[in-house]
Scaffold this motif. Structure first.
Motif, PDB file in Angstrom:
ATOM      1  N   LEU A   1      64.418 -23.753 -25.913  1.00  0.00           N
ATOM      2  CA  LEU A   1      64.045 -25.119 -25.546  1.00  0.00           C
ATOM      3  C   LEU A   1      62.940 -25.589 -26.481  1.00  0.00           C
ATOM      4  O   LEU A   1      61.752 -25.472 -26.211  1.00  0.00           O
ATOM      5  CB  LEU A   1      63.597 -25.187 -24.086  1.00  0.00           C
ATOM      6  CG  LEU A   1      64.665 -24.845 -23.037  1.00  0.00           C
ATOM      7  CD1 LEU A   1      64.076 -24.905 -21.637  1.00  0.00           C
ATOM      8  CD2 LEU A   1      65.869 -25.775 -23.156  1.00  0.00           C
ATOM      9  N   THR A   2      63.361 -26.134 -27.621  1.00  0.00           N
ATOM     10  CA  THR A   2      62.421 -26.492 -28.683  1.00  0.00           C
ATOM     11  C   THR A   2      61.789 -27.860 -28.474  1.00  0.00           C
ATOM     12  O   THR A   2      60.819 -28.215 -29.134  1.00  0.00           O
ATOM     13  CB  THR A   2      63.135 -26.469 -30.039  1.00  0.00           C
ATOM     14  OG1 THR A   2      64.299 -27.317 -29.968  1.00  0.00           O
ATOM     15  CG2 THR A   2      63.587 -25.055 -30.387  1.00  0.00           C
TER      16      THR A   2
ATOM     17  N   ASN B   1      68.868 -28.643 -26.597  1.00  0.00           N
ATOM     18  CA  ASN B   1      67.783 -27.658 -26.429  1.00  0.00           C
ATOM     19  C   ASN B   1      66.479 -28.333 -26.001  1.00  0.00           C
ATOM     20  O   ASN B   1      65.420 -28.129 -26.596  1.00  0.00           O
ATOM     21  CB  ASN B   1      67.568 -26.876 -27.725  1.00  0.00           C
ATOM     22  CG  ASN B   1      68.743 -25.981 -28.045  1.00  0.00           C
ATOM     23  OD1 ASN B   1      69.413 -25.490 -27.146  1.00  0.00           O
ATOM     24  ND2 ASN B   1      69.003 -25.766 -29.326  1.00  0.00           N
ATOM     25  N   ALA B   2      66.588 -29.126 -24.964  1.00  0.00           N
ATOM     26  CA  ALA B   2      65.428 -29.894 -24.522  1.00  0.00           C
ATOM     27  C   ALA B   2      65.191 -29.697 -23.028  1.00  0.00           C
ATOM     28  O   ALA B   2      66.106 -29.403 -22.260  1.00  0.00           O
ATOM     29  CB  ALA B   2      65.632 -31.380 -24.817  1.00  0.00           C
ATOM     30  N   ILE B   3      63.950 -29.856 -22.638  1.00  0.00           N
ATOM     31  CA  ILE B   3      63.588 -29.962 -21.227  1.00  0.00           C
ATOM     32  C   ILE B   3      62.732 -31.207 -21.068  1.00  0.00           C
ATOM     33  O   ILE B   3      61.750 -31.384 -21.790  1.00  0.00           O
ATOM     34  CB  ILE B   3      62.859 -28.697 -20.701  1.00  0.00           C
ATOM     35  CG1 ILE B   3      62.461 -28.907 -19.226  1.00  0.00           C
ATOM     36  CG2 ILE B   3      61.653 -28.326 -21.551  1.00  0.00           C
ATOM     37  CD1 ILE B   3      61.965 -27.640 -18.553  1.00  0.00           C
ATOM     38  N   ILE B   4      63.155 -32.083 -20.180  1.00  0.00           N
ATOM     39  CA  ILE B   4      62.428 -33.326 -19.917  1.00  0.00           C
ATOM     40  C   ILE B   4      62.060 -33.343 -18.441  1.00  0.00           C
ATOM     41  O   ILE B   4      62.893 -33.051 -17.586  1.00  0.00           O
ATOM     42  CB  ILE B   4      63.264 -34.564 -20.279  1.00  0.00           C
ATOM     43  CG1 ILE B   4      63.696 -34.513 -21.755  1.00  0.00           C
ATOM     44  CG2 ILE B   4      62.468 -35.836 -20.044  1.00  0.00           C
ATOM     45  CD1 ILE B   4      65.098 -34.072 -21.982  1.00  0.00           C
TER      46      ILE B   4
ATOM     47  N   THR C   1      68.881 -29.065 -21.310  1.00  0.00           N
ATOM     48  CA  THR C   1      70.109 -29.109 -22.105  1.00  0.00           C
ATOM     49  C   THR C   1      70.165 -27.922 -23.058  1.00  0.00           C
ATOM     50  O   THR C   1      69.140 -27.336 -23.408  1.00  0.00           O
ATOM     51  CB  THR C   1      70.179 -30.402 -22.931  1.00  0.00           C
ATOM     52  OG1 THR C   1      69.193 -30.363 -23.978  1.00  0.00           O
ATOM     53  CG2 THR C   1      69.918 -31.623 -22.060  1.00  0.00           C
ATOM     54  N   ASN C   2      71.392 -27.589 -23.493  1.00  0.00           N
ATOM     55  CA  ASN C   2      71.550 -26.542 -24.513  1.00  0.00           C
ATOM     56  C   ASN C   2      72.029 -27.179 -25.815  1.00  0.00           C
ATOM     57  O   ASN C   2      71.988 -28.395 -25.964  1.00  0.00           O
ATOM     58  CB  ASN C   2      72.493 -25.441 -24.023  1.00  0.00           C
ATOM     59  CG  ASN C   2      73.943 -25.911 -23.909  1.00  0.00           C
ATOM     60  OD1 ASN C   2      74.272 -27.059 -24.201  1.00  0.00           O
ATOM     61  ND2 ASN C   2      74.814 -25.019 -23.488  1.00  0.00           N
ATOM     62  N   ASP C   3      72.535 -26.356 -26.739  1.00  0.00           N
ATOM     63  CA  ASP C   3      72.887 -26.872 -28.066  1.00  0.00           C
ATOM     64  C   ASP C   3      74.383 -26.995 -28.279  1.00  0.00           C
ATOM     65  O   ASP C   3      74.848 -27.142 -29.408  1.00  0.00           O
ATOM     66  CB  ASP C   3      72.292 -25.976 -29.157  1.00  0.00           C
ATOM     67  CG  ASP C   3      72.736 -24.523 -29.024  1.00  0.00           C
ATOM     68  OD1 ASP C   3      73.482 -24.209 -28.076  1.00  0.00           O
ATOM     69  OD2 ASP C   3      72.309 -23.694 -29.850  1.00  0.00           O
ATOM     70  N   GLU C   4      75.190 -26.950 -27.208  1.00  0.00           N
ATOM     71  CA  GLU C   4      76.640 -26.961 -27.396  1.00  0.00           C
ATOM     72  C   GLU C   4      77.228 -28.369 -27.355  1.00  0.00           C
ATOM     73  O   GLU C   4      77.704 -28.881 -28.344  1.00  0.00           O
ATOM     74  CB  GLU C   4      77.303 -26.062 -26.342  1.00  0.00           C
ATOM     75  CG  GLU C   4      76.951 -24.592 -26.514  1.00  0.00           C
ATOM     76  CD  GLU C   4      77.618 -23.705 -25.483  1.00  0.00           C
ATOM     77  OE1 GLU C   4      78.394 -24.238 -24.662  1.00  0.00           O
ATOM     78  OE2 GLU C   4      77.352 -22.497 -25.493  1.00  0.00           O
TER      79      GLU C   4
END
Length: 836
Positions: free
Chosen positions: A192-193, A223-226, A298-301
């Motif tokens: 999670l960048t 690759n996020a967390i909000i 979210t992931n990177d797919e």
């Protein structure tokens, strides 16, 4: 010390403790040089050995040291020695930082006093404060060896049981209601960048909009967390309503979490959501207090549009649910139904009907399930009546009675994992006649008299099917049950005593029956050889293998056949070339349903392959199914020329995709198209309705969306077994001689045995026809549904098209099933004409 005469010296100590200096004679110079060289070699060897030992030591330490993991614990404490100030909402204020420092110090002290926690503790961050007196929300981090994880969890659990602590000096805090729980590891994974955090405060009673980053203009970031920390004024609770919700269907990829907290406290998790939800049934949550945390991970797919939500504040006093219910009948429901009920709620309904009568409560919808529910006990959310607890999800209506005129109904929800709740009605009944003009089930449910002994479990406890006298068309089971003839000789013991499978030419012991009626030895089943002659002995085997091609085998793109009839798009690659999982962007219902919908109205986007065919300037006349971005499947009888109407010509038609309401054709998500060509099957017989299938080509490709999606076409060997539940949809007449439906309708029916169907329909059924319906009547397709889909949900959670609505004897008549064109018989023709 000075050098002396070229001689070496070292210190010794005499017996009296004084230091003396002794000189040693110098050997011959040449030997000295030689010895000095040896010493350098020895030194080099020693140093090399030391380096090797050090490297080996480091490697041993590296591989033998315990593997550690990051553990986060979220929680809160109510600080009783402080009063909330508005500046506590500003993390940059001095007051915020001072109080946060005290909280961190307080927790650190508690962790340091635990031998199981002190050595693993890393630090604590305070994530916010809220009112009441002051509630602090925090995250504590630990670096834990894998072998010690359970020990640390246990120690944290012990701390979270501390109910209160008084300050013992000026620097410590007085607090109570302390919580700590392990945070889901997905919330702080290394990949999670990107991390964003927003703090929002409700303004009056005006809802404020929240959207995922990039909503509408782009997909949400990878690759996020909000995090959104939501606040309301004291004395209010938060209402969070998702107006649009479009995420990945897989919650292990992208998900939204809602907490009844300002921090990721798993003990206060209200729900985790992913997938798509229709705007017509928004997802709504309520908090127990004046704060809430919304998170998106979210992931990177894959990325999707995301969500749009609104939050507002609602006075807490309006949510009181205790009530006294008086009269002969009435209704009540869990708080906020059909939205998700709030956490930490207790409600009591005192029901009283007229004296001399008994009270009955009928639960029409009951959804009190959670991730931890096992069905054996009700530990979280439940309804209690006369000491009996009810929880979980009840798919059928159920009834509770009390043999008096009074009843107490209690509802309890704990502080986590909420659900939709329940809808109930109560009524008074005469003790001697609890079901006037209806049949009383043993569970006190009342059903229509005609449903008794119809072969279906309408009561839910089978009491309507006991002690029956079967009619001539039914199977008379030896155990007293009557069963529909559709179950005769289908290979399943539907009676429970084998009656329905007797006299079916059953093979002898040690043999299995082929679909063509032949009997073979059990040893020949799944031996790789076509012993039956029709390949049926090589179907439904434990392993998938290449077999000779028959009408029952699935043929891969490389022309090899496998012994798995329903191989396509089930999520498992079975063909060596992977062709069974190619072209599988079909048959998906993107919208998740709320499980509360009743009646026959479908939801928007629930059947995205459903098409409405309009004659220009005249309105809807037939249905169709979208099978690709340019092709539709419909019934041939829909495109037969009638008098002056040239229905066989593409210019006659208007096509509506993504349509739900016939009176709302102009909204944005509805797409209007015209046709380029119409192809009816050349063998269509207008008298028998045999070969009743046609294809339509759109004048331009349609763009897929959550409202427009093709249905999957079955391969020729796809098996739709007798008794399987399937769905019919359309805007046809809701009753014989009635009017066309305005809103898209849906009905669940079952596939019926072709032999039985042929008997019921006077030998008019051909091999190109499929029968489905409810033989007791009341559910069927009707005029205006023609050409529409019969949809079957298969393995892999995709819908396939087993049939096209064709014909029937009236609508929903008893023992008159609906007749559908069998699509598997036309798979080759469809591919030849369309390439699909």
């Amino acid at each position: 010390m000075e050098r002396s005469d070229g001689k070496m010296r070292y210190n010794t100590q005499d017996p009296d403790g004084e230091t003396s200096i002794q000189f040693l004679p110098t050997p011959d110079p040449k030997p000295v040089k030689k010895d000095k060289g040896k010493k350098w070699v020895v030194a080099a060897v020693v140093i090399g050995a030391a380096i090797i030992a050090l490297v080996i030591g480091l490697l041993v330490w590296r591989f033998l040291k315990p593997t550690t993991m990051k553990k986060m614990y979220g929680g809160s404490m109510r600080i009783t020695s402080a009063t909330f100030q508005d500046v506590y909402e500003d993390s940059n204020s001095t007051q915020y930082q001072d109080l946060a420092g005290q909280v961190v110090s307080q927790l650190a002290s508690m962790y340091q006093n635990s031998a199981d926690l002190s050595k693993h503790y890393v630090g604590t961050s305070v994530e916010g404060f809220s009112e009441g007196s002051v509630i602090a929300y925090y995250l504590s981090e630990f670096n834990v060896p894998a072998s010690q994880e359970a020990t640390v969890d246990s120690a944290i659990s012990t701390i979270s049981k501390i109910r209160s602590r008084m300050a013992n000096d000026a620097q410590s805090l007085s607090f109570d209601e302390l919580t700590l729980s392990a945070v889901d590891s997905r919330m702080f994974q290394k990949k999670l960048t990107s991390k964003q955090k927003f703090t929002l405060h409700a303004k009056g009673d005006t809802p404020q909009e929240i959207t995922s980053p990039g909503f509408l203009n782009s997909t949400y970031p990878s690759n996020a967390i909000i995090l959104w920390q939501l606040r309301a004024a004291r004395g209010n609770v938060i209402k969070l309503k998702f107006d649009t919700f479009m995420l990945d269907d897989d919650c292990s990829s992208d998900f939204v979490r809602v907490y009844d907290s300002l921090v990721e406290d798993e003990s206060c998790l209200l729900a985790e959501k992913c997938g798509h939800y229709a705007p017509t049934e928004p997802v709504i949550f309520f908090s127990s207090g004046n704060v809430m945390l919304l998170t998106l991970v979210t992931n990177d797919e894959h990325s999707y549009p995301g969500f749009k939500a609104y939050f507002s504040q609602v006075p807490a006093s309006t949510r009181e649910c205790d009530a006294d219910l008086r009269g002969s009948n009435g209704n009540f429901s869990s708080p906020e139904y059909p939205s998700y009920y709030p956490p930490s709620v207790d409600c009591l309904w005192n029901i009283e009907v007229p004296t001399g009568k008994y009270v009955k409560v009928r639960f029409l919808k009951f959804l009190l399930s959670d991730l931890g529910y096992t069905g054996s006990s009700c530990q979280k959310d439940y309804v209690t009546i006369d000491g009996q607890k009810y929880c979980g999800e009840k798919k059928d209506v159920f009834v509770v009675i009390n043999k008096s005129n009074k009843m107490k109904v209690l509802f309890h929800s704990d502080k986590s994992l909420v659900d939709r709740g329940f809808l109930a009605e109560f009524e008074a009944f005469e003790p001697t006649n609890p079901c006037p003009d209806t049949f009383r089930c043993k569970n006190y449910r009342c059903i229509k008299p005609q449903l008794k002994c119809n072969g279906w479990n309408d009561c839910g406890d089978n009491s309507d099917e006991m002690n029956c006298i079967c009619n001539a068309t039914q199977i008379s089971c030896k155990n007293g049950f009557c069963k529909s003839p559709i179950w005769k000789c289908d290979g399943v013991d539907d009676c429970g005593d084998g009656t329905d499978e007797m006299g079916c030419g059953t093979c002898q012991s040690g043999e299995v029956s082929c679909q063509n009626g032949k009997c073979i030895s059990e040893k020949m089943k799944c031996d790789g050889q076509d012993n039956c002659g029709d390949g049926s002995d090589e179907q439904n085997c434990a392993s998938v293998s290449v077999v000779p091609c028959t009408s029952l085998t699935y043929q891969c793109a490389d022309q090899k056949c496998i012994n798995k009839a329903n191989a396509e798009c089930d999520g498992t690659p079975d063909c060596e070339d992977g062709s069974d999982e190619a072209n599988c962007d079909c048959g998906r219902q993107l919208f998740r349903t709320s499980r509360i919908v009743g009646g026959q109205n479908s939801l928007e986007g629930e059947w995205p392959w459903q098409v409405s065919l309009h004659i220009k300037n005249q309105g809807h006349v037939c249905g169709a199914s979208l099978i690709s971005d340019t092709w539709l499947v419909t019934a041939a009888h829909c495109v037969q020329d009638q008098d002056s109407m040239r229905l066989s010509q593409p210019g006659t038609w208007e096509v509506y995709l993504g349509l739900h309401d016939q009176n709302a054709k102009n909204i944005e998500r509805v797409v209007k198209k015209y046709l380029k060509s119409v192809i009816q099957h050349p063998n269509y017989n207008e008298y028998t309705y045999d070969f009743d299938i046609a294809l339509m080509q759109l004048d331009s490709p349609v763009t897929f969306s959550q409202y427009i999606m093709p249905i999957c076409l079955p391969n020729p060997a796809h098996d739709f077994p007798v008794g399987k539940s399937v769905w019919i949809t359309g805007w046809g007449k809701t009753q014989e001689d009635g009017k066309l439906a305005q809103v898209l309708q849906k009905a669940e029916v079952r596939i019926i045995n072709s032999t039985v169907c042929n008997q019921l329909m006077s030998n008019q059924i051909t091999s190109r026809m499929l029968c489905a319906g409810v033989l007791s009547g009341g559910v069927d397709a009707c005029q205006g549904d023609s050409g529409g889909p019969l949809a079957s949900l298969d393995i892999g959670r995709r819908y396939f098209l087993p049939g096209v609505v064709s014909w029937g004897d009236g609508c929903a008549r008893k023992n008159r099933p609906g007749i559908y064109t069998r699509v598997t018989q036309f798979r080759g023709w469809i591919k030849e004409k369309t390439g699909v």
